[in-house]
Design a protein around this motif. Structure first.
Motif: not given
Lengths: 573, 283
Positions: A488-492
């Protein structure tokens, strides 16, 4: 270029020695003759060598001089700064706690301030997260542009690792600036100087923890599980608001003592749509962990077909699978229960042994592989299990259920098939409580093997965990590619994951981490501290390179000279 | 090399005095044959062809006398070329040696004869002669003083030895070996101007061009050069005496160091061959 061992340059004096040797040797001019004997009897070499003649430059003399010069320079250990100026790096702590630190200034603004204040180029930028990201050779403008990618949602302290990584990557003596909110200081590696910029701020924080949403297939409902933690110094009354598309579905106020964590489980009607969970309370320093959005779990229906001749078996299987949430289909089932030979190419096949004459009946105790997903919480006490004649059935190493060394259910074809030996007329398994457990386990097992993601709510950097052939491609809702790393990407935020077959699943990334949300142990005062320099010195790599280059060149020239001499065989080609 | 062949067109072999052997051809031989050129008389012997009987003489002298005519041959000209490295000491020397060899090959071909090139241990005939000469393979393997021996020899051929003869051996023995079985032997000595009149002066490390490890460090001044000239003269005289001892022709050639062609070598070679009656100018 400088020399680490200037005394080595004394070796250049050997050039004079070489010239003297050649002066002595060169007094004889080489000349070919076809009749050496006609010259014999002339004045000897000793007399002949006395005449003075100017030094004649020859190929060998030049090679010898070059070789000696190379070796002398190599002995002086020449070093060269391969980069312009001193390498300059900014290491940014990318942990989640950085979101709420520094009163009046965000970590991003502070990072920009450090960049502009120093203004030196080229800049190396390191985002110190669980997977450090390094950008080098940047101008100030490029570095400011790159800061847009700064996503402080990581967990754990990886600043020290990143500083060590910079030391490995950089040549010369790098100057490393570190922006962090940790109280400790990273160790200063050798041949590097480190300046620590500390962020500080409020330590009181309320946070969500363990945010999870799941679907109960048997009960046809959904469950929302979450926790609330109070990392302030006082007892807090925290209001939790759960909102669905239709409006607020749950609101309650929790009284939490300092340092207390409370978990909640809320039943939700099926198909509730996206949910938002929000905390309202005083003293919240970190807003990123106080709200979360949860998508419904992915719908992964299991399609099954029962191809069994025996009527009672057919009914028992169909009932239990339908009850476990599976859907009956006529063609291309994911799960096939059969007593025939069909079954290749399915996600899972249950192959039942042919019924024939009556065999032994077992009443237990049974050997159950407790860690196998098919036998999860399976209790066979009270079950009597009739089988066809045992015959020559060998003990199976992949047995899930066995009576002694007689396998009753076992894996075949690498787990794609389960084989079961049961005579329904001589068993009470279908009337026993273990039967729906077995059916539910089977459907869950098949569902996990279906292509696509199992979960739609993840944490930053968490593995997507989908079943099927990679790679998964993550993109944001605008269609921009966010990578194919299977994480998953690091940015919510909300993203779309595309599978290899083009199937698309939406995921929601929520940042929550109890370790990062507890800000009480972090630095209380902001400031800049120069941690000093490690052992000073130039790049060991540059030194090694030039030194060995000189040695190799010098030796190569000597070998070449020797070969030329050998070829000419007269000492003076 | 081609200029040597061209130069040979102005001459032809004069073999009647050389008793050269060869298959039937167009060149007048030294022996009796079937040409129309009168050669000699001899007494009739039983079995002789009666058509050759000089009936006029029988009428005058009452003796049966046979008229003999000259033979017509295709002469074999064996060119033994020194293959040693000393022949390429300077460019002019090698060019002159090849020119001389080509000159003799051209002479042989003119009389529809057969040139044979003996180069070290190899023998070449026909078109291979010119091809080998063009390759100029001086400096090949083999003992310098024994070249030409192992390749065999053609009996009654006109043998020409082309060398600088600048090596130490018993030339009397060597000349006999070369002359053995040959109709005639001609020795052509090719020397570079630098070898005859050295210009090098000062401290010099001489190395043998054929055995480069052999060195001699000498201070070369006028005195040393004078001594060298004297030794060279004595050496050449000894070789010449050895050649004359086996009735071989001796032709010394001195060529400029940078000679690559021109009349210089022909101007020395042709008159000498005319003097030796090896060649003649066509009428």
């Amino acid at each position: 270029m400088t020399f680490l061992f200037p005394l080595g340059l004394i070796g250049l004096g050997a050039l004079g020695g070489v010239l003297l040797l050649y002066l002595y040797q060169q007094r004889f001019r080489p000349a070919a003759t076809s009749a050496l004997f006609l010259w014999d009897g002339g004045r000897s070499s000793r007399e002949g060598g006395r005449s003075r003649q100017p030094l004649r430059w020859s190929r060998c003399l030049c090679l010898d001089l070059l070789a000696v010069a190379c070796l002398a320079l190599a002995a002086a250990e020449p070093v060269v700064e391969l980069e312009r100026g001193r390498p300059w790096f900014l290491v940014l702590d990318a942990s989640l706690s950085m979101q709420g630190r520094d009163e009046g200034a965000t970590a991003l603004a502070k990072a920009r301030a450090v960049l502009v204040r120093d203004g030196r180029e080229p800049i190396g930028l390191v985002f110190a997260g669980q997977a450090p990201q390094v950008l080098t050779g940047l101008t100030v403008g490029q570095a400011e542009e790159a800061l847009r990618e700064y996503a402080p949602y990581h967990t754990g302290d990886s600043v020290a690792e990143s500083v060590a990584l910079v030391r490995e990557l950089a040549s010369g003596t790098p100057e490393i600036h570190v922006l962090t909110d940790q109280t400790g200081a990273p160790p200063v590696p050798p041949r590097a100087s480190v300046v620590l910029h500390r962020l500080a701020g409020r330590a009181s924080n309320l946070c969500l923890a363990g945010l999870r949403r799941s679907r109960d297939e048997l009960a046809s409902r959904e469950v929302l599980r979450f926790g609330v933690a109070n990392f302030t110094d006082e007892t807090q009354a925290v209001e939790v608001v759960v909102t669905a598309a239709s409006g607020v579905v749950h609101r309650e106020t929790l009284a939490l003592e300092s340092g207390a964590t409370r978990g909640r489980e809320l039943p939700l009607p099926a198909r509730s749509g996206p949910l938002t969970v929000r905390l309202d309370g005083a003293g919240d320093a970190l807003s990123a962990d106080s709200a979360g959005r949860l998508l419904p779990p992915p719908v992964r229906p299991v399609r099954f077909r029962v191809d069994v001749a025996e009527r009672s078996l057919q009914v028992a299987w169909a009932q239990v699978l339908r009850a476990a949430g599976a859907r009956v289909v006529r063609s291309t089932p994911d799960l096939l229960v059969t007593d025939g030979a069909e079954g290749e190419g399915r996600v899972c096949t249950v192959r039942l042994a042919a019924l024939g004459e009556a065999g032994p009946v077992y009443v237990g105790p049974y050997v159950v592989d407790g860690v196998h997903p098919l036998a999860e919480q399976l209790d066979l006490r009270g079950v009597y299990w009739g089988t066809p004649p045992v015959g020559q059935i060998a003990p199976q190493p992949t047995s899930v259920v066995a009576a002694g060394d007689v396998p009753l259910i076992w894996e075949a074809r690498g787990g794609a098939e389960f084989r079961m030996r049961l005579v329904p007329a001589r068993s009470n398994l279908f009337r026993h409580q273990a039967w729906p457990v077995l059916g539910g386990n089977l459907v869950r097992l098949v569902r996990r093997r279906l292509p696509g993601l199992e979960r739609s709510n993840l944490q930053p950097g968490e593995a997507l965990g989908g079943h099927g052939q990679g790679p998964w491609r993550v993109e944001d809702l605008a269609g921009r590619d966010m990578g194919r790393g299977g994480r998953a990407p690091w940015r919510p935020g909300r993203y779309r994951v595309r599978g290899p077959g083009g199937e698309s699943t939406e995921i929601q990334v929520n940042a929550w981490s109890l370790a990062e949300s507890d800000l009480r142990g972090l630095s209380a005062e902001a400031g800049t501290v120069a941690l000093g320099s490690g052992e000073a010195g130039a790049s060991i790599h540059a030194w090694t390179y030039l030194g060995w280059l000189g040695v190799v060149l010098g030796c190569g020239l000597l070998v070449l000279n020797w070969m030329l001499l050998r070829r000419s065989a007269v000492g003076q080609p | 090399m081609a200029s040597g062949v061209q130069a040979a067109l102005q001459y032809r072999l004069a073999p009647p005095s050389l008793r050269v052997r060869g298959p039937s051809g167009v060149q007048v031989g030294a022996g009796s044959g079937t040409s129309i050129d009168f050669h000699d008389f001899r007494e009739y012997l039983p079995g002789d062809d009666l058509r050759r009987v000089d009936w006029g003489a029988y009428a005058r002298t009452d003796h049966l006398v046979l008229r003999l005519y000259r033979s017509e041959i295709a002469p074999v000209l064996e060119i033994v070329l020194d293959p040693s490295g000393s022949m390429r000491l300077v460019e002019g020397k090698a060019a002159a040696a090849v020119f001389a060899a080509a000159f003799f090959a051209g002479l042989a071909r003119q009389g529809e004869g057969r040139p044979v090139l003996v180069w070290g241990r190899e023998r070449h005939t026909g078109a291979a002669v010119e091809a080998e000469l063009a390759r100029r393979r001086f400096g090949g393997p083999g003992a310098v003083e024994r070249w030409g021996e192992t390749a065999g020899a053609t009996p009654r051929a006109l043998r020409v030895v082309i060398s600088d003869f600048l090596f130490q051996t018993d030339f009397a023995v060597r000349m006999r070996a070369w002359a053995r079985g040959a109709a005639a032997l001609v020795c052509v000595q090719v020397l570079a101007a630098e070898e005859v009149e050295p210009t090098v002066r000062g401290a010099v490390r001489f190395f043998d061009i054929e055995a480069r490890q052999r060195l001699l460090e000498v201070r070369v001044d006028e005195e040393a050069v004078s001594a060298y000239r004297e030794r060279l003269k004595r050496h050449c005289e000894a070789v010449r005496e050895s050649a004359l001892g086996v009735r071989a022709g001796w032709i010394p050639l001195v060529v400029p160091d940078d000679w690559v062609g021109g009349a210089g070598v022909e101007a020395q070679l042709a008159p000498a061959l005319l003097d030796l009656h090896v060649v003649e100018r066509p009428a």
